[in-house]
Design an enzyme around this catalytic site. Structure first.
Site: not given
Lengths: 426, 324
Positions: A67, A309, A328
């Site tokens: 991300h 991730d 996250g």
């Protein structure tokens, strides 16, 4: 004038190309031009000779779910910083999610990602395009133009794709681009994010997402894949039921691929403990039986890819009550060591390295591998050297980290991207 | 010969710096708090020791509350403390200040005790990490409300003489209730059997993992219980989503005479308040002085809060056996 670089005295390891033994490679420009076994005297016509001292040379690692914080949240991490952190972690190619602010839903945004990472100081920065405008699940994004601009595939970020008619139209249309679509995101409309429904949620007084949410999305999306014939990749399968659904679909002959995240293969919801917001992830961490199923899925090939991730979150958005905290964790720098730790849990080294190299390359149609004429994306690492994971040793600006003090092994020594040395361990 | 002691003899005393929930407490610590509270309950208001003399208590309520805040305020004042009520609705929190910054600001005022109610689970714990003061949880989201559970336990003990061995039914909106969670933890630690009763939308089956019995039918769950504990239902927020309507809820989960007859004849009826008459409890039961102890729960609320303040102020080290 390009130089010929010889990397010798290394252990070549690339299961997809049948390498597992001593050897070396010759790089010229941005390509690999020769691969040899043993320690022959090809050295003669190289301009630069690098002695690998017996370390392992792998195809450059590909992290296919990262991300970005830029555009929108540059104070957390710029694209350039993401690229350098990835290189530090042995990752030569980053495939970013399109859910930035604004989302990567126009061709200019795809150009911007590679433009912002220029300078050759880090990993190759690639991105997926948004499947729908703003990842909002309403209108189709310009999928054809995104593909032309260099998007490697499509995704709706962490948001579910939207109502059935939208998603089926999007998938049907995406088929015309020939690119892979990432699917299987669970519906966020169920329960409170961050914690899985069940005992922990009941104890903590949180609503919790039902464990069923993921498998229901996967099963729905599998039907849509069957109907539309789109090339699909279920990139974050994190539950036992989800792994089973993928296994059954593959057994049925559906041409899908799947993957999981390193956190879901190494951590359980115990990590959330007393409202630890760093362990608030999306999808949420689950009980141990799910983690075991995920590891088993990696071991038997049900899950093809493994991703970090990586999602940097600053303290101000983590040091708040659990329900307010953003989900996250950072992962680029420790991804490789944590992945290697799965070897002790029954996943073969060949499977692991494939999940980090040839499998994502196949899913997103990237050139990879230790073979003549492939891009000179390589990772040199000492797979056995022990290290202790620690927040203090991270170079990331954000410190949302879950592995403090964990012993691991595997140290990245050098990372090459397109023949250029982008990271070298001091 | 081995002699068995009731669970309350283990770790008798209280040495925690904060009261964040029932979960971290040992049975002996709960018994200690209840014993002190029982003592305070018998005192006339003027007779209480000034254990908190010279101390400052800040009531920091991020959610509206009348009864809990007043109860903490009265408890602290009876022990001689100065009490400041922070009106959060007009404070800097509304101007976007984060919880941590609020904690820093309050810390600089050097309070001795901070009573916090917050709408999110875990928020009180987060504050306690940043503050030098003793923090008391006045309710955090759907997580815990420890002083309410202690008040309920004291009320039960005064009527039944014990908690060990009783069967307690907690009925209604379990899912959104911090009172239910703290109560089920406390009652089980003290040796009671806990049944939860509610419609599946307000009582997920995952609660079975907490060691309780889950019932979705009132008539089955109430059979032969010693205590019927009703919870407040927030009808206005739920009608049409989690339950069809208030009247349907009362039809299947409301406490009326017929249902109460299924419990033991001497069963107590409890409610943490405020009540919705005709939604979760029939008026005549709420007002029945023979069975309803709802007013006494409020009275005991002050006593247990005094006990909690005193315990935090004195931090009595635990002993292995209770003094005779």
């Amino acid at each position: 004038m390009s130089k010929r670089t010889l990397i010798r005295n290394v252990h070549l390891f690339d299961p997809a190309n049948g390498h597992d033994g001593p050897g070396g490679v010759v790089l010229y420009g941005d390509r690999i031009v020769a691969v040899f076994g043993g320690d022959s005297a090809i050295a003669a016509d190289a301009d630069v000779v690098i002695d690998g001292q017996g370390a392992t040379l792998l195809p450059g690692l590909i992290d296919s779910r990262v991300h970005l914080s830029e555009p929108g949240l540059e104070y957390r991490e710029t694209v350039g910083e993401t690229a350098r952190l990835a290189a530090r972690g042995g990752i030569s190619t980053v495939i970013a999610q399109p859910s930035t602010a604004p989302a990567i839903d126009r061709p200019q945004a795809v150009y911007a990602v590679s433009h912002r990472s220029q300078g050759g100081k880090g990993a190759r920065m690639q991105t997926l395009g948004a499947l729908t405008v703003g990842c909002e699940g309403k209108e189709l994004a310009e999928l054809g133009l995104l593909a032309e601009a260099g998007a490697l595939g499509f995704s709706n970020g962490t948001a579910p794709v939207g109502p059935l008619d939208t998603i089926s139209r999007a998938l049907n249309y995406a088929r015309s681009t020939g690119l892979t679509v990432c699917l299987g995101q669970m519906d966020a409309v169920w329960g409170e994010p961050g914690v899985i429904g069940g005992e922990l949620a009941a104890r903590m007084g949180l609503g919790g997402i039902p464990a069923l949410a993921e498998v229901m999305s996967i099963e729905r999306d599998l039907r849509l894949v069957e109907m539309t014939g789109v090339q699909a990749h279920f990139d974050m399968v994190t539950s036992a039921e989800g792994v089973n659904a993928i296994r059954d679909a593959k057994a049925r002959g559906l041409p899908i691929t799947a993957g999981t995240g390193i956190a879901h293969a190494t951590l359980t919801d115990i990590a959330i403990g007393d409202y630890r917001t760093h362990a608030k992830l999306h999808p949420p961490l689950r009980p141990d039986r799910d983690r075991l199923a995920v590891v088993q899925g990696l071991a038997d090939g049900t899950l093809d890819t493994l991703v970090s991730d990586h999602r940097p979150i600053d303290t101000d958005h983590k040091r708040v009550p659990f329900e307010q905290a953003e989900p996250g964790m950072v992962g680029l720098e420790t991804f490789f060591s944590l992945a290697l730790s799965l070897e002790d849990r029954g996943v073969s080294k060949a499977r692991l390295i494939s999940a980090l190299t040839s499998a994502p390359a196949r899913v997103f149609a990237l050139e990879s591998g230790i073979r003549p004429n492939a891009p000179a994306d390589l990772t040199l690492a000492d797979l056995d050297r022990p290290r202790r994971l620690s927040e203090a040793r991270l170079h990331s600006r954000c410190r949302n980290f879950n592995y403090e003090g964990i012993p691991a092994r595997g140290v990245v020594l050098k990372t090459y991207v397109g023949g250029k040395l982008v990271f070298e361990r001091a | 010969m081995t002699q068995s002691f009731p669970p309350a003899t283990i770790g008798y005393g209280f040495s925690h710096a904060h009261l964040l929930g029932i979960d971290p407490l040992k049975p002996g610590e709960i018994a200690y708090l209840l014993d002190r509270a029982a003592y305070f309950a018998e005192l006339e208001p003027g007779e209480a020791p000034d254990a908190l003399a010279g101390s400052t208590v800040i009531n920091l309520f991020f959610e509206n509350s009348t009864r809990t805040r007043s109860s903490f305020e009265i408890a602290a004042q009876r022990l001689g403390a100065d009490v400041v009520n922070m009106d959060v609705a007009t404070s800097s929190v509304k101007k976007g200040e984060t919880l941590i910054d609020t904690a820093d600001t309050l810390n600089a005022m050097r309070p001795d005790f901070l009573v916090v109610r917050h709408g999110q689970a875990g928020a009180v714990k987060l504050l306690s990490r940043k503050l030098d003061a003793h923090v008391l949880n006045g309710g955090d989201g759907k997580h815990e409300h420890p002083t309410q559970a202690l008040a309920d336990a004291l009320t039960i003990r005064r009527h039944k003489g014990k908690i060990d061995g009783l069967t307690v039914a907690i009925c209604g909106d379990i899912r959104h209730s911090r009172v239910a969670r703290s109560n089920l933890l406390l009652l089980q630690k003290m040796g009671a059997r806990v049944r939860l009763i509610g419609p599946p939308t307000l009582l997920p089956n995952s609660y079975e993992a907490l060691g309780v019995e889950v019932y979705h039918r009132m008539d089955e769950g109430l059979r032969d219980v010693d205590i019927v504990m009703m919870l407040r239902l927030q009808v206005e927020r739920m009608a049409g989503t989690l339950i069809p309507s208030g009247r349907e809820f009362f039809r299947f989960y409301g406490l009326d005479r017929d249902r109460l007859a299924l419990a033991k004849p001497d069963a107590l009826v409890m409610h943490p308040g405020p009540m919705n008459r005709g939604v979760e409890i029939a008026s005549d039961i709420a007002d029945d002085l023979d069975q309803s102890v709802i007013r006494e729960q409020v009275e005991m609320g002050v006593a247990v809060r005094m006990a909690c303040f005193e315990a935090l102020a004195t931090r009595r080290a635990p002993t292995t056996l209770r003094a005779a």
